[in-house]
Design a protein around this motif. Sequence first.
Motif, PDB file in Angstrom:
ATOM      1  N   ALA A  75       0.821  -1.213   0.000  1.00 47.21           N
ATOM      2  CA  ALA A  75       0.000   0.000   0.000  1.00 47.21           C
ATOM      3  C   ALA A  75       0.862   1.273   0.000  1.00 47.21           C
ATOM      4  O   ALA A  75       1.609   1.530   0.942  1.00 47.21           O
ATOM      5  N   GLU A  76       0.718   2.047  -1.052  1.00 45.90           N
ATOM      6  CA  GLU A  76       1.461   3.293  -1.200  1.00 45.90           C
ATOM      7  C   GLU A  76       1.136   4.264  -0.071  1.00 45.90           C
ATOM      8  O   GLU A  76       0.029   4.257   0.457  1.00 45.90           O
ATOM      9  N   PHE A  77       2.114   5.054   0.297  1.00 50.55           N
ATOM     10  CA  PHE A  77       2.080   6.121   1.305  1.00 50.55           C
ATOM     11  C   PHE A  77       2.210   5.616   2.742  1.00 50.55           C
ATOM     12  O   PHE A  77       2.433   6.397   3.655  1.00 50.55           O
ATOM     13  N   SER A  78       2.070   4.332   2.983  1.00 47.90           N
ATOM     14  CA  SER A  78       2.173   3.770   4.329  1.00 47.90           C
ATOM     15  C   SER A  78       3.605   3.863   4.848  1.00 47.90           C
ATOM     16  O   SER A  78       4.554   3.654   4.093  1.00 47.90           O
ATOM     17  N   GLY A 117      -0.294  15.783   5.947  1.00 51.23           N
ATOM     18  CA  GLY A 117      -0.756  15.281   4.667  1.00 51.23           C
ATOM     19  C   GLY A 117       0.248  15.438   3.539  1.00 51.23           C
ATOM     20  O   GLY A 117      -0.024  15.034   2.410  1.00 51.23           O
ATOM     21  N   ASN A 118       1.402  16.025   3.832  1.00 50.37           N
ATOM     22  CA  ASN A 118       2.432  16.197   2.800  1.00 50.37           C
ATOM     23  C   ASN A 118       3.129  14.875   2.519  1.00 50.37           C
ATOM     24  O   ASN A 118       3.490  14.146   3.451  1.00 50.37           O
ATOM     25  N   LYS A 119       3.346  14.583   1.240  1.00 48.37           N
ATOM     26  CA  LYS A 119       4.014  13.355   0.829  1.00 48.37           C
ATOM     27  C   LYS A 119       5.369  13.683   0.235  1.00 48.37           C
ATOM     28  O   LYS A 119       5.555  14.728  -0.382  1.00 48.37           O
ATOM     29  N   ILE A 120       6.307  12.752   0.430  1.00 46.02           N
ATOM     30  CA  ILE A 120       7.661  12.902  -0.105  1.00 46.02           C
ATOM     31  C   ILE A 120       8.082  11.594  -0.773  1.00 46.02           C
ATOM     32  O   ILE A 120       7.554  10.531  -0.456  1.00 46.02           O
ATOM     33  N   PRO A 121       9.032  11.665  -1.699  1.00 48.63           N
ATOM     34  CA  PRO A 121       9.558  10.436  -2.273  1.00 48.63           C
ATOM     35  C   PRO A 121      10.233   9.597  -1.184  1.00 48.63           C
ATOM     36  O   PRO A 121      10.910  10.134  -0.313  1.00 48.63           O
ATOM     37  N   GLY A 122      10.019   8.305  -1.228  1.00 45.30           N
ATOM     38  CA  GLY A 122      10.663   7.420  -0.270  1.00 45.30           C
ATOM     39  C   GLY A 122       9.859   6.155  -0.069  1.00 45.30           C
ATOM     40  O   GLY A 122       8.724   6.036  -0.533  1.00 45.30           O
ATOM     41  N   MET A 160       6.353   6.642  -2.357  1.00 50.12           N
ATOM     42  CA  MET A 160       5.976   7.875  -1.659  1.00 50.12           C
ATOM     43  C   MET A 160       5.496   7.535  -0.246  1.00 50.12           C
ATOM     44  O   MET A 160       4.804   6.530  -0.048  1.00 50.12           O
ATOM     45  N   ILE A 161       5.870   8.380   0.705  1.00 49.96           N
ATOM     46  CA  ILE A 161       5.415   8.260   2.089  1.00 49.96           C
ATOM     47  C   ILE A 161       5.059   9.651   2.604  1.00 49.96           C
ATOM     48  O   ILE A 161       5.400  10.658   1.974  1.00 49.96           O
ATOM     49  N   TYR A 162       4.392   9.702   3.745  1.00 54.67           N
ATOM     50  CA  TYR A 162       4.114  10.999   4.367  1.00 54.67           C
ATOM     51  C   TYR A 162       5.389  11.525   5.003  1.00 54.67           C
ATOM     52  O   TYR A 162       6.270  10.765   5.412  1.00 54.67           O
ATOM     53  N   ASP A 163       5.500  12.846   5.115  1.00 50.46           N
ATOM     54  CA  ASP A 163       6.763  13.490   5.486  1.00 50.46           C
ATOM     55  C   ASP A 163       7.079  13.536   6.975  1.00 50.46           C
ATOM     56  O   ASP A 163       8.109  14.061   7.378  1.00 50.46           O
TER      57      ASP A 163
END
Length: 158
Positions: free
Chosen positions: A102-105, A120-125, A112-115
């Motif tokens: 699951a993306e962003f987790s 709610g900001n997302k960053i590469p990672g 992508m993950i949350y910063d």
Amino acid sequence: MSACLLGKKVRYDGNALTVADEVVARWRSEGRIVSVCPEVEAGMSIPRKPAEISRGNGQHVLSGEAEVIEKGGHNVTHEFLAGAELALDLCRKFDINVAVLAEFSPSCGSTMIYDGSFSGNKIPGMGVTAALLREHGVRVFSQHQMVEADNTLTGKSV
């Protein structure tokens, strides 16, 4: 595959993130899917407070340079590391070399993950589990890359 993507209500908020996809349906019929929620496998509750990686990404957590923190400040790095190890154990046990997470987790995000600010900001990672699996040669995809995951699994050129 992340359990939440398969309709299991294991996300931090007690919900699922179900993927209704022909690839998933075929994989189910072929018996190809092993379901995992790293946080739940590590003993975390459903529901649970949201958590984000502070000062980095999953690779930084693995190297000890970053932590996973719940909203409110509680450090849950140990649980996220334990869940990642349990997911890796499943990959080894079932000879899995492709994972859809699951993306962003903070566990499963693959691109992508949350910063870490809970804004709610997302960053590469990558999340912790995604990073550990990749470190051990597992090809990790998000739920938005089902065709690519299937092509990798079946050996078709992408």
